[in-house]
Design a protein around this motif. Sequence first.
Motif, mmCIF file in Angstrom:
data_model
loop_
_atom_site.group_PDB
_atom_site.id
_atom_site.type_symbol
_atom_site.label_atom_id
_atom_site.label_comp_id
_atom_site.label_asym_id
_atom_site.label_seq_id
_atom_site.Cartn_x
_atom_site.Cartn_y
_atom_site.Cartn_z
ATOM 1 N N PHE A 192 23.007 -31.397 35.367
ATOM 2 C CA PHE A 192 22.334 -30.103 35.409
ATOM 3 C C PHE A 192 22.046 -29.705 36.851
ATOM 4 C CE2 PHE A 192 21.224 -31.993 31.340
ATOM 5 C CZ PHE A 192 21.552 -30.965 30.471
ATOM 6 N N SER A 193 22.038 -28.403 37.098
ATOM 7 C CA SER A 193 21.632 -27.880 38.400
ATOM 8 C C SER A 193 20.108 -27.786 38.423
ATOM 9 C CB SER A 193 22.251 -26.495 38.626
ATOM 10 O OG SER A 193 21.681 -25.566 37.720
ATOM 11 N N GLU A 194 19.551 -27.446 39.588
ATOM 12 C CA GLU A 194 18.091 -27.323 39.701
ATOM 13 C C GLU A 194 17.525 -26.268 38.766
ATOM 14 O OE1 GLU A 194 15.934 -27.878 43.464
ATOM 15 O OE2 GLU A 194 17.948 -27.861 44.334
ATOM 16 N N ASN A 195 18.322 -25.220 38.490
ATOM 17 C CA ASN A 195 17.836 -24.179 37.581
ATOM 18 C C ASN A 195 18.283 -24.425 36.134
ATOM 19 O OD1 ASN A 195 20.492 -23.563 37.908
ATOM 20 N ND2 ASN A 195 20.181 -21.489 38.656
ATOM 21 N N ARG A 196 18.565 -25.688 35.839
ATOM 22 C CA ARG A 196 18.851 -26.177 34.484
ATOM 23 C C ARG A 196 20.148 -25.666 33.875
ATOM 24 N NH1 ARG A 196 13.622 -28.489 32.834
ATOM 25 N NH2 ARG A 196 12.084 -27.594 34.170
ATOM 26 N N GLN A 197 21.076 -25.245 34.705
ATOM 27 C CA GLN A 197 22.388 -24.871 34.192
ATOM 28 C C GLN A 197 23.213 -26.136 33.983
ATOM 29 O OE1 GLN A 197 23.614 -22.066 37.313
ATOM 30 N NE2 GLN A 197 23.770 -20.540 35.685
#
Length: 140
Positions: free
Chosen positions: A46-51
Amino acid sequence: NYSGFSANREQILNATVSDYKIIHLATHGLINEERPELSGIVLSRFSENRQKLDEFVRLQDIYTMVLNADLVVLSACETGIGKQVRGEGLMSLNNAFLQVGAKSVVSSLWKVEDNATLELMKNFYALLADEKITPSKALQ
């Protein structure tokens, strides 16, 4: 230095990684002994923005890299396992990193315990830094 969310597939395949002299991947390896081309390493999902991210760096992805590393450390279970393929030679994560420019690779042929690996790696890097010895001697 990539960790947490920034330790992702995009970062490891980024051209700037080729500038590092030591690349240390402390993660999970997924090794397919029957079909080694399906082997790889797992990074952040996951990316920091939860993608959701594609977390899997496949053997074929490694072959697209260009490295100038003196040392690649694959601190993950069974990352040294490969398969001899007729007409291809040894197919393994080790061999892939060597073929794209790493001068040496440290990996494991067995499952490793996290705390024991942490201690091993701390001692390994301390020897490399303090005594200026080769990676093979530091492992001894």
